[in-house]
Write a protein that holds these residues in place. Structure first.
Motif, PDB file in Angstrom:
ATOM      1  N   LEU A   8       0.716  -1.265  -0.246  1.00 26.50           N
ATOM      2  CA  LEU A   8       0.212   0.416  -0.073  1.00 26.50           C
ATOM      3  C   LEU A   8       1.048   1.101   0.059  1.00 26.50           C
ATOM      4  O   LEU A   8       1.441   1.671   1.087  1.00 26.50           O
ATOM      5  CB  LEU A   8      -1.062   0.196   1.276  1.00 26.50           C
ATOM      6  CG  LEU A   8      -2.329  -1.479   1.480  1.00 26.50           C
ATOM      7  CD1 LEU A   8      -2.588  -0.981   2.400  1.00 26.50           C
ATOM      8  CD2 LEU A   8      -3.031  -1.291   0.384  1.00 26.50           C
ATOM      9  N   MET A   9       1.312   1.841  -0.896  1.00 24.41           N
ATOM     10  CA  MET A   9       2.389   2.905  -1.511  1.00 24.41           C
ATOM     11  C   MET A   9       1.342   4.220  -1.062  1.00 24.41           C
ATOM     12  O   MET A   9       0.757   4.972  -1.947  1.00 24.41           O
ATOM     13  CB  MET A   9       2.550   2.903  -3.124  1.00 24.41           C
ATOM     14  CG  MET A   9       4.152   3.144  -3.218  1.00 24.41           C
ATOM     15  SD  MET A   9       5.251   3.008  -2.287  1.00 24.41           S
ATOM     16  CE  MET A   9       6.658   3.814  -2.588  1.00 24.41           C
ATOM     17  N   THR A  10       1.552   4.653   0.021  1.00 30.43           N
ATOM     18  CA  THR A  10       0.733   5.489   0.436  1.00 30.43           C
ATOM     19  C   THR A  10       1.339   7.287  -0.005  1.00 30.43           C
ATOM     20  O   THR A  10       0.803   8.589  -0.759  1.00 30.43           O
ATOM     21  CB  THR A  10       1.218   6.238   1.915  1.00 30.43           C
ATOM     22  OG1 THR A  10       2.572   6.415   2.403  1.00 30.43           O
ATOM     23  CG2 THR A  10       0.254   4.714   2.668  1.00 30.43           C
ATOM     24  N   PRO A  15      -5.987   7.939   0.137  1.00 31.01           N
ATOM     25  CA  PRO A  15      -6.350   6.821   1.249  1.00 31.01           C
ATOM     26  C   PRO A  15      -7.444   5.862   0.887  1.00 31.01           C
ATOM     27  O   PRO A  15      -7.480   4.786   1.219  1.00 31.01           O
ATOM     28  CB  PRO A  15      -6.904   8.228   2.956  1.00 31.01           C
ATOM     29  CG  PRO A  15      -7.216   9.642   1.853  1.00 31.01           C
ATOM     30  CD  PRO A  15      -6.383   9.837   0.844  1.00 31.01           C
ATOM     31  N   LYS A  16      -9.158   6.410   0.285  1.00 34.51           N
ATOM     32  CA  LYS A  16      -9.756   5.865   0.351  1.00 34.51           C
ATOM     33  C   LYS A  16      -9.158   4.680  -1.547  1.00 34.51           C
ATOM     34  O   LYS A  16      -9.787   3.802  -1.373  1.00 34.51           O
ATOM     35  CB  LYS A  16     -11.079   6.427  -0.074  1.00 34.51           C
ATOM     36  CG  LYS A  16     -11.723   7.100   0.224  1.00 34.51           C
ATOM     37  CD  LYS A  16     -12.444   8.142  -0.272  1.00 34.51           C
ATOM     38  CE  LYS A  16     -13.684   8.520   0.467  1.00 34.51           C
ATOM     39  NZ  LYS A  16     -15.116   9.486  -0.033  1.00 34.51           N
ATOM     40  N   GLN A  17      -8.961   5.376  -1.536  1.00 36.81           N
ATOM     41  CA  GLN A  17      -7.947   4.520  -3.487  1.00 36.81           C
ATOM     42  C   GLN A  17      -7.289   2.891  -1.647  1.00 36.81           C
ATOM     43  O   GLN A  17      -7.232   1.828  -3.019  1.00 36.81           O
ATOM     44  CB  GLN A  17      -6.894   4.709  -4.292  1.00 36.81           C
ATOM     45  CG  GLN A  17      -8.029   5.864  -5.432  1.00 36.81           C
ATOM     46  CD  GLN A  17      -8.776   6.964  -4.745  1.00 36.81           C
ATOM     47  OE1 GLN A  17      -8.057   7.694  -3.607  1.00 36.81           O
ATOM     48  NE2 GLN A  17      -9.732   7.663  -5.498  1.00 36.81           N
ATOM     49  N   LEU A  18      -6.438   3.157  -1.570  1.00 45.95           N
ATOM     50  CA  LEU A  18      -5.775   2.393  -0.634  1.00 45.95           C
ATOM     51  C   LEU A  18      -6.539   1.591  -0.050  1.00 45.95           C
ATOM     52  O   LEU A  18      -5.783   0.160   0.107  1.00 45.95           O
ATOM     53  CB  LEU A  18      -4.482   2.971   0.108  1.00 45.95           C
ATOM     54  CG  LEU A  18      -3.581   3.773  -0.451  1.00 45.95           C
ATOM     55  CD1 LEU A  18      -3.206   4.726   1.063  1.00 45.95           C
ATOM     56  CD2 LEU A  18      -2.850   3.055  -0.878  1.00 45.95           C
ATOM     57  N   TRP A  53      -1.541   5.857   9.601  1.00 45.20           N
ATOM     58  CA  TRP A  53      -2.121   4.555  10.707  1.00 45.20           C
ATOM     59  C   TRP A  53      -4.189   4.997  10.652  1.00 45.20           C
ATOM     60  O   TRP A  53      -4.358   3.983  11.013  1.00 45.20           O
ATOM     61  CB  TRP A  53      -1.857   5.077  12.081  1.00 45.20           C
ATOM     62  CG  TRP A  53      -0.268   5.168  11.932  1.00 45.20           C
ATOM     63  CD1 TRP A  53       0.796   6.197  12.048  1.00 45.20           C
ATOM     64  CD2 TRP A  53      -0.086   4.260  12.778  1.00 45.20           C
ATOM     65  NE1 TRP A  53       2.061   5.332  12.228  1.00 45.20           N
ATOM     66  CE2 TRP A  53       1.859   4.147  12.614  1.00 45.20           C
ATOM     67  CE3 TRP A  53      -0.325   2.315  13.459  1.00 45.20           C
ATOM     68  CZ2 TRP A  53       2.354   3.528  13.373  1.00 45.20           C
ATOM     69  CZ3 TRP A  53       0.155   1.797  14.220  1.00 45.20           C
ATOM     70  CH2 TRP A  53       1.440   2.061  13.907  1.00 45.20           C
ATOM     71  N   THR A  54      -4.171   6.474  10.029  1.00 47.53           N
ATOM     72  CA  THR A  54      -5.838   6.390   9.793  1.00 47.53           C
ATOM     73  C   THR A  54      -6.581   4.825   8.692  1.00 47.53           C
ATOM     74  O   THR A  54      -7.246   4.962   9.168  1.00 47.53           O
ATOM     75  CB  THR A  54      -5.978   7.817   8.945  1.00 47.53           C
ATOM     76  OG1 THR A  54      -5.552   8.741   9.791  1.00 47.53           O
ATOM     77  CG2 THR A  54      -7.186   7.710   9.338  1.00 47.53           C
ATOM     78  N   MET A  55      -5.127   5.454   7.614  1.00 49.97           N
ATOM     79  CA  MET A  55      -5.451   4.656   6.067  1.00 49.97           C
ATOM     80  C   MET A  55      -5.657   2.792   6.962  1.00 49.97           C
ATOM     81  O   MET A  55      -6.577   2.063   6.295  1.00 49.97           O
ATOM     82  CB  MET A  55      -4.818   4.598   5.282  1.00 49.97           C
ATOM     83  CG  MET A  55      -4.914   3.551   3.867  1.00 49.97           C
ATOM     84  SD  MET A  55      -3.594   2.699   3.922  1.00 49.97           S
ATOM     85  CE  MET A  55      -2.318   2.934   4.469  1.00 49.97           C
ATOM     86  N   ASP A 309      -6.069  -0.877 -10.804  1.00 47.31           N
ATOM     87  CA  ASP A 309      -7.245  -1.396 -10.917  1.00 47.31           C
ATOM     88  C   ASP A 309      -6.176  -2.470 -12.065  1.00 47.31           C
ATOM     89  O   ASP A 309      -6.923  -4.063 -11.093  1.00 47.31           O
ATOM     90  CB  ASP A 309      -7.999  -0.794 -10.791  1.00 47.31           C
ATOM     91  CG  ASP A 309      -8.805   0.120  -9.549  1.00 47.31           C
ATOM     92  OD1 ASP A 309      -8.534  -1.314  -8.608  1.00 47.31           O
ATOM     93  OD2 ASP A 309      -9.560   0.649  -9.525  1.00 47.31           O
ATOM     94  N   ARG A 310      -6.268  -2.454 -12.776  1.00 47.78           N
ATOM     95  CA  ARG A 310      -5.732  -3.406 -13.909  1.00 47.78           C
ATOM     96  C   ARG A 310      -4.691  -4.591 -13.591  1.00 47.78           C
ATOM     97  O   ARG A 310      -5.365  -6.076 -13.610  1.00 47.78           O
ATOM     98  CB  ARG A 310      -4.752  -3.319 -15.045  1.00 47.78           C
ATOM     99  CG  ARG A 310      -5.522  -3.819 -16.038  1.00 47.78           C
ATOM    100  CD  ARG A 310      -5.413  -3.056 -17.957  1.00 47.78           C
ATOM    101  NE  ARG A 310      -5.206  -4.332 -18.506  1.00 47.78           N
ATOM    102  CZ  ARG A 310      -5.057  -3.208 -19.977  1.00 47.78           C
ATOM    103  NH1 ARG A 310      -4.727  -2.286 -20.308  1.00 47.78           N
ATOM    104  NH2 ARG A 310      -5.422  -4.221 -21.059  1.00 47.78           N
ATOM    105  N   PHE A 311      -3.307  -4.143 -12.589  1.00 48.98           N
ATOM    106  CA  PHE A 311      -2.571  -4.951 -11.846  1.00 48.98           C
ATOM    107  C   PHE A 311      -3.117  -5.986 -11.102  1.00 48.98           C
ATOM    108  O   PHE A 311      -2.942  -7.037 -11.308  1.00 48.98           O
ATOM    109  CB  PHE A 311      -1.769  -4.409 -11.634  1.00 48.98           C
ATOM    110  CG  PHE A 311      -0.574  -4.966 -10.576  1.00 48.98           C
ATOM    111  CD1 PHE A 311      -0.624  -6.220 -11.234  1.00 48.98           C
ATOM    112  CD2 PHE A 311      -0.962  -5.019  -9.322  1.00 48.98           C
ATOM    113  CE1 PHE A 311       1.049  -7.300 -10.430  1.00 48.98           C
ATOM    114  CE2 PHE A 311      -0.477  -5.867  -8.308  1.00 48.98           C
ATOM    115  CZ  PHE A 311       0.837  -6.652  -8.848  1.00 48.98           C
TER     116      PHE A 311
END
Length: 328
Positions: A8-10, A15-18, A53-55, A309-311
């Motif tokens: 999960l590369m911040t 954040p929503k995408q992660l 941390w929130t994510m 998403d495609r990956f």
């Protein structure tokens, strides 16, 4: 059995995408997920830096079985170790025991923001040693008072402590860091497939009577895309900072600094160190270097938010199948 993870590369996603990627990665079959913990991206083109941390709290709630790591948090400057201990204990409860606290000595890019200057690597490692000791004390749930060389803790207690505590994995790169952290941490984190570091870690633990064969967690960037040219371009645009190596990457303070330091890195230079394009065999061969060096866990970084998403939808499952067949 070798375990394969997803990053999960911040620095490259919001954040929503992660959180969405975390759910998709678990569904695709990844064994664990690691999250970077950045205040700033490496390059402006990456464009993100949500609070890890929130994510991760949201990820813990949204996933069921996948293990979670910080990869890595620096519990010495931007965060006081008592605060990190509280965050880690809470996340471990939310994750039902699936969380490992990955810690490291930090990068100037993220830590300079609190205005405390940037210590030498030896001092940063000594600070991290003391921070781990403090967090271990707090994870007991007992009242802690501490006055050390770098930190003070005044009558602190964690009121919500997870059953079984929190595992700690320490990021190391050389002999001094191995000597310091092998007796203190549960697991090893390293970002280069260096067998010598892994062997010395095991030897240092056995010398102190601790179990030698613990988890060794590595990370490798890839840029999968059906179009190799597009993959090379994306990797160069967003990941050319990787060419500097950690001795350089730890010390530069800003995205402008990284842009300047990497202005002469060519796309073909990036492609020579990061598997780019649709060839899954090239990724397997890159991961094989970590397996041969003694790594038990390897997390992949799919470069760029575009195409993530495609990956996950098209490449992740066949890639994991190939990795498990050949390296598992």
């Amino acid at each position: 059995m070798t375990r394969f993870g997803y990053t999960l590369m911040t620095e490259q996603s919001g954040p929503k995408q992660l959180v969405e990627y975390a759910v998709s990665a678990e569904q695709a079959g990844f064994d664990f997920e690691v999250s970077s913990d950045h205040f700033s991206p490496w390059l402006s083109s990456q464009g993100h830096a949500p609070n890890a941390w929130t994510m991760l709290g949201a990820v813990a709630h949204a996933t069921q079985n996948v293990e979670l790591f910080t990869y890595v948090t620096c519990p010495t400057m931007r965060y006081h170790p008592a605060v990190v201990a509280q965050q880690a204990a809470t996340l471990q409860i939310l994750a039902d025991g699936r969380f490992t606290l990955g810690v490291g000595s930090g990068e100037n890019l993220n830590e300079h923001v609190v205005g405390k200057g940037w210590p030498t690597i030896a001092r940063r490692q000594d600070m991290l040693r003391e921070a781990i000791q403090i967090m271990r004390e707090l994870f007991t749930g007992d009242l802690v008072d501490w006055k050390g060389e770098y930190f003070e803790v005044d009558s602190a207690r964690l009121w919500d402590v997870p059953e079984g505590g929190v595992r700690i994995a320490a990021a190391v790169s050389g002999d001094r860091s191995v000597e310091i952290f092998a007796p203190l941490a549960d697991d090893l984190i390293a970002v280069q497939p260096d067998k010598d570091v892994v062997d010395k870690w095991h030897e240092a633990r056995r010398a102190t009577g601790l179990p030698g064969d613990v988890r060794v967690v590595g990370q490798m960037p890839i840029c999968w895309d059906p179009d190799r040219e597009a993959a090379v371009g994306r990797a160069h645009d967003q990941f050319r900072w990787f060419a500097g190596g950690w001795a350089v990457n730890a010390d530069l303070p800003t995205t402008a600094g990284f842009a300047g330091a990497t202005q002469f890195v060519r796309p073909e230079d990036t492609a020579s160190s990061i598997p780019c394009g649709p060839d899954l065999d090239a990724i397997v061969e890159g991961v094989r270097e970590y397996k041969d060096a003694g790594f038990t866990d390897i997390a992949l970084v799919q470069v760029g938010d575009e195409g993530q998403d495609r990956f996950l939808a098209e490449a992740a499952q066949p890639l994991l199948s190939k990795l498990r067949d050949e390296l598992g």
